[in-house]
Design a protein around this motif. Structure first.
Motif, PDB file in Angstrom:
ATOM      1  N   ASP A 347       0.818  -1.214   0.000  1.00 49.79           N
ATOM      2  CA  ASP A 347       0.000   0.000   0.000  1.00 49.79           C
ATOM      3  C   ASP A 347       0.853   1.267   0.000  1.00 49.79           C
ATOM      4  OD1 ASP A 347      -2.310  -1.499   0.004  1.00 49.79           O
ATOM      5  OD2 ASP A 347      -2.503  -1.497   2.190  1.00 49.79           O
ATOM      6  N   ASN A 348       2.043   1.166   0.597  1.00 50.18           N
ATOM      7  CA  ASN A 348       2.908   2.347   0.703  1.00 50.18           C
ATOM      8  C   ASN A 348       4.011   2.354  -0.351  1.00 50.18           C
ATOM      9  OD1 ASN A 348       4.379   0.206   1.716  1.00 50.18           O
ATOM     10  ND2 ASN A 348       5.186   1.322   3.491  1.00 50.18           N
ATOM     11  N   ALA A 349       3.795   1.630  -1.459  1.00 52.15           N
ATOM     12  CA  ALA A 349       4.804   1.541  -2.518  1.00 52.15           C
ATOM     13  C   ALA A 349       5.009   2.893  -3.198  1.00 52.15           C
ATOM     14  CB  ALA A 349       4.388   0.498  -3.551  1.00 52.15           C
ATOM     15  N   VAL A 350       6.247   3.141  -3.615  1.00 53.84           N
ATOM     16  CA  VAL A 350       6.563   4.403  -4.279  1.00 53.84           C
ATOM     17  C   VAL A 350       7.589   4.159  -5.381  1.00 53.84           C
ATOM     18  CG1 VAL A 350       8.386   5.006  -2.633  1.00 53.84           C
ATOM     19  CG2 VAL A 350       7.282   6.809  -3.953  1.00 53.84           C
ATOM     20  N   TYR A 368      -1.472   1.766 -11.515  1.00 47.65           N
ATOM     21  CA  TYR A 368      -1.413   0.697 -10.512  1.00 47.65           C
ATOM     22  C   TYR A 368      -1.627   1.239  -9.099  1.00 47.65           C
ATOM     23  CZ  TYR A 368       0.502  -2.358 -14.137  1.00 47.65           C
ATOM     24  OH  TYR A 368       0.678  -3.110 -15.277  1.00 47.65           O
ATOM     25  N   GLY A 369      -1.981   2.516  -8.990  1.00 49.60           N
ATOM     26  CA  GLY A 369      -2.204   3.104  -7.682  1.00 49.60           C
ATOM     27  C   GLY A 369      -0.941   3.326  -6.888  1.00 49.60           C
ATOM     28  N   ILE A 370       0.177   3.528  -7.612  1.00 46.67           N
ATOM     29  CA  ILE A 370       1.476   3.703  -6.967  1.00 46.67           C
ATOM     30  C   ILE A 370       1.846   5.185  -6.946  1.00 46.67           C
ATOM     31  CG2 ILE A 370       3.941   3.148  -7.109  1.00 46.67           C
ATOM     32  CD1 ILE A 370       2.171   0.792  -6.396  1.00 46.67           C
ATOM     33  N   GLU A 371       2.362   5.641  -5.830  1.00 42.41           N
ATOM     34  CA  GLU A 371       2.814   7.030  -5.722  1.00 42.41           C
ATOM     35  C   GLU A 371       4.095   7.246  -6.519  1.00 42.41           C
ATOM     36  OE1 GLU A 371       4.593  10.161  -2.383  1.00 42.41           O
ATOM     37  OE2 GLU A 371       3.730   8.253  -1.725  1.00 42.41           O
ATOM     38  N   GLY A 393      10.568   3.318   7.340  1.00 40.41           N
ATOM     39  CA  GLY A 393       9.557   2.327   6.987  1.00 40.41           C
ATOM     40  C   GLY A 393       8.269   2.922   6.444  1.00 40.41           C
ATOM     41  N   GLU A 394       8.234   4.224   6.183  1.00 40.62           N
ATOM     42  CA  GLU A 394       6.972   4.842   5.752  1.00 40.62           C
ATOM     43  C   GLU A 394       6.678   4.652   4.271  1.00 40.62           C
ATOM     44  OE1 GLU A 394       8.228   9.411   5.332  1.00 40.62           O
ATOM     45  OE2 GLU A 394       8.011   8.879   7.448  1.00 40.62           O
ATOM     46  N   ARG A 395       7.679   4.254   3.474  1.00 37.09           N
ATOM     47  CA  ARG A 395       7.460   3.976   2.054  1.00 37.09           C
ATOM     48  C   ARG A 395       8.179   2.675   1.690  1.00 37.09           C
ATOM     49  NH1 ARG A 395       4.621   7.737   2.754  1.00 37.09           N
ATOM     50  NH2 ARG A 395       4.201   9.562   1.431  1.00 37.09           N
ATOM     51  N   GLU A 396       7.677   2.019   0.622  1.00 36.80           N
ATOM     52  CA  GLU A 396       8.311   0.810   0.104  1.00 36.80           C
ATOM     53  C   GLU A 396       8.789   1.104  -1.315  1.00 36.80           C
ATOM     54  OE1 GLU A 396       9.523  -3.191   0.578  1.00 36.80           O
ATOM     55  OE2 GLU A 396       8.390  -2.008   2.033  1.00 36.80           O
ATOM     56  N   PHE A 397      10.087   1.081  -1.505  1.00 37.24           N
ATOM     57  CA  PHE A 397      10.667   1.369  -2.814  1.00 37.24           C
ATOM     58  C   PHE A 397      10.382   0.224  -3.785  1.00 37.24           C
ATOM     59  CE2 PHE A 397      14.373   0.638  -5.625  1.00 37.24           C
ATOM     60  CZ  PHE A 397      14.339   1.802  -6.370  1.00 37.24           C
ATOM     61  N   VAL A 398       9.851   0.564  -4.982  1.00 33.37           N
ATOM     62  CA  VAL A 398       9.603  -0.471  -5.990  1.00 33.37           C
ATOM     63  C   VAL A 398      10.451  -0.297  -7.244  1.00 33.37           C
ATOM     64  CG1 VAL A 398       7.264  -1.021  -5.231  1.00 33.37           C
ATOM     65  CG2 VAL A 398       7.603   0.774  -6.949  1.00 33.37           C
TER      66      VAL A 398
END
Length: 577
Positions: A347-350, A368-371, A393-398
């Protein structure tokens, strides 16, 4: 000091390196070259330093390298008790003097009781980035000039997170380097002393093995690779640089059986003798790969630059010719492939890109609903965000990428990584081949879904003091007299990254830009179009970036031509006047 004083100081130094003294003697009767070599100190900036190899304060040589290493030693000593004893890991590429500069770094650091780990042979930049965190060192140094001409070399510093130094840390280090007054008198230890005192530690292939273990995790669809292992033909070239052995091993371990190496470019060569420029952004660098591609019936051609942080990819287009994808195109394809094949998207992917990178990536991420997070130009800003996310931990790097052929898939490296990108690009090619498609077919589908995004870059080289003044004049003119419209496109907002403001043209409303100050101006136009101006950080150039969107390719091409023509016509007038 004047350039004459600097020259006399070097010329009268009785312990000057013999080779440098001989080169200096050859310049005695050429005042212009002497002035260029001594009129300033080689700039150590936010990206380290890069310059022509030779004698002089404005050149890459053992003394300017010692000055940088002395500044780094002081910087590490001020970071707190015990920090420096974690040591510094150093890697180097295939350029002239690279190993010498690595050893000079160790000689200076050793005088400060700072241990240095040096790879026993050349290594890619992403492996250096990985090694910093893997070995737990306090810093890293990469000796490279990336894809510059053969006469250049350079010096990049990495922090304990494995990324290039962000502005605050870079400013601190720059201050320490500039504080070194006499580069000729910096005390050093000799190599045998370093080894006797365990201050020089040579690294074998154990770091490579750990890196390759991580590289296996780049794979997203092992089944399709297994299915296409003997069908997908890959041509690979390292352009005389560092990637050949590691990349062949990485592709083999990933499951690709048909990898054809461009043998003429496989061996490290500081002259880069088969190319005009060892830069995969330049299409001429693919000439031998294209020839090999037709010989073996290749589906995809991949080329890494000398230090293997940049990747260029070519694939067959609709006319049956190999065409090089732009960095913007390949980055958007990678992002779409990653998001399509991830089993679960957090959910927190960026996704992170730079402000001069195509908005097609943002359109894909939105789907894809990604920031999407924008950062300043330079991969160090992407690396800085990744480290911030790992701490909070507030964002997940993709995924992260920039238009200049730099991509990062997994964060075990903290700089752009052509080895990771090669594995992913090869898997993408296998996936689309299994569907009877090429990478260009996949790109066409992206355009059909999101609109036709086209980009272009124009650079103007303005050398010397007069050139620097012209660059400053151009930047200030565009700040004071912003672009207001181009044909049917109106300017909606002006972003001044030096002032840190975004101003909306119609309302006059102003808001802050939460990014470090940088000498960049960007104009946001209607219909998803934009243009951006920024001086280069490593060369005497000013760069103009253009991005447009159209419902059709024809509309996008027309807008790009109009936008580019309008801005450059204004620039021609300024330079002529």
């Amino acid at each position: 000091m004047s350039w004459e004083e600097h020259f006399n100081r070097w010329n009268q130094f009785d312990q000057l390196d013999i080779k440098l003294q001989e080169q200096l003697t050859d310049l005695y009767n050429d005042e212009e070259k002497l002035k260029e070599a001594f009129h300033q100190y080689l700039t150590f900036g936010t990206g380290g330093m890069r310059g022509i190899i030779g004698p002089g304060t404005n050149r890459m040589n053992i003394y300017t390298v010692r000055k940088a290493a002395k500044g780094l030693a002081t910087y590490l000593e001020e970071q707190g008790s015990g920090f420096k004893y974690r040591g510094v890991v150093v890697a180097y590429d295939s350029r002239y003097m690279s190993l010498d500069f690595a050893l000079e770094t160790a000689k200076v650091l050793g005088k400060h009781d700072i241990p240095t780990y040096i790879f026993s042979s050349l290594r890619p930049t992403p492996v250096l980035s990985f090694a910093v965190r893997h070995l737990g060192t306090a810093a890293g140094v990469m000796i490279t000039a990336s894809h510059n001409p053969p006469e250049y070399n350079g010096y990049k510093v990495y922090n304990e997170a494995g990324g290039q130094l962000p502005p605050g840390q870079a400013d601190d280090l720059i201050e320490k380097v500039n504080a070194v007054e006499d580069e000729l008198s910096i005390p050093v230890l000799e190599q045998h002393e370093l080894e006797d005192e365990d201050l020089l530690r040579w690294i074998d292939d154990r770091v490579d093995e750990a890196y390759l273990d991580e590289l296996e995790n780049v794979a997203l669809n092992r089944d399709v690779v297994k299915e296409q292992a003997d069908n997908l033909n890959i041509v690979f070239t390292s352009l005389h640089g560092t990637a050949n052995e590691l990349m062949q091993t990485g592709l083999k371990e990933a499951g690709f059986n048909q990898v054809h190496v461009v043998e003429e470019q496989a061996e490290p060569d500081p002259e880069f003798s088969t190319v005009a420029s060892p830069n995969p952004e330049e299409h001429q660098a693919f000439e031998l790969a294209i020839r090999k591609g037709f010989d073996v019936g290749a589906d995809v051609l991949v080329a890494t630059d000398p230090d293997a942080d940049r990747l260029g990819v070519a694939a067959l287009n609709g006319e049956g010719e190999y065409q090089v994808l732009t960095g913007n195109q390949l980055g958007a394809l990678m992002l779409d492939y990653i998001l399509t094949h991830q089993s679960e998207i957090p959910d927190n992917a960026v996704m992170i890109k730079t402000i001069v990178t195509s908005e097609l990536g943002k359109a894909v991420a939105n789907d894809y609903g990604i920031e999407t997070m924008n950062v300043l130009t330079g991969f160090k800003f992407i690396g800085e965000k990744i480290e911030e996310f790992s701490q909070t931990g507030e964002r997940e790097f993709v995924f992260g990428y920039e238009e200049s052929y730099g991509y990062l898939v997994k964060d075990f490296s903290r700089d752009k990584d052509a080895l990771q990108s090669t594995v992913l690009a090869s898997e993408m090619a296998a996936y689309y081949k299994s569907q009877g498609k090429t990478l260009f077919d996949a790109l066409g589908e992206l355009y059909e879904r999101h609109g036709y995004y086209l980009e272009d870059l124009h650079s103007i080289k303005l050398e010397g003091l007069d050139g620097a003044e012209q660059i400053n004049s151009i930047m200030e003119d565009f700040r004071e007299n912003p672009v207001d419209s181009v044909e049917d496109l109106s300017v909606e907002a002006v972003e001044d990254y030096k002032a840190g403001t975004r101003t909306y043209v119609v309302s006059g409303e102003e808001e802050s830009i939460d990014l470090p100050a940088s000498n960049v101006v960007k104009f946001i136009l209607s219909e998803g179009c934009w243009c951006c101006l920024r001086p280069s950080g490593t060369e005497p150039k000013i760069k103009f970036y253009f991005g447009v969107k159209g419902k059709t390719r024809e509309e996008a091409e027309s807008r790009l031509q109009q936008l580019k023509g309008s801005v450059l016509k204004r620039i021609d007038t300024q330079i002529i006047s």
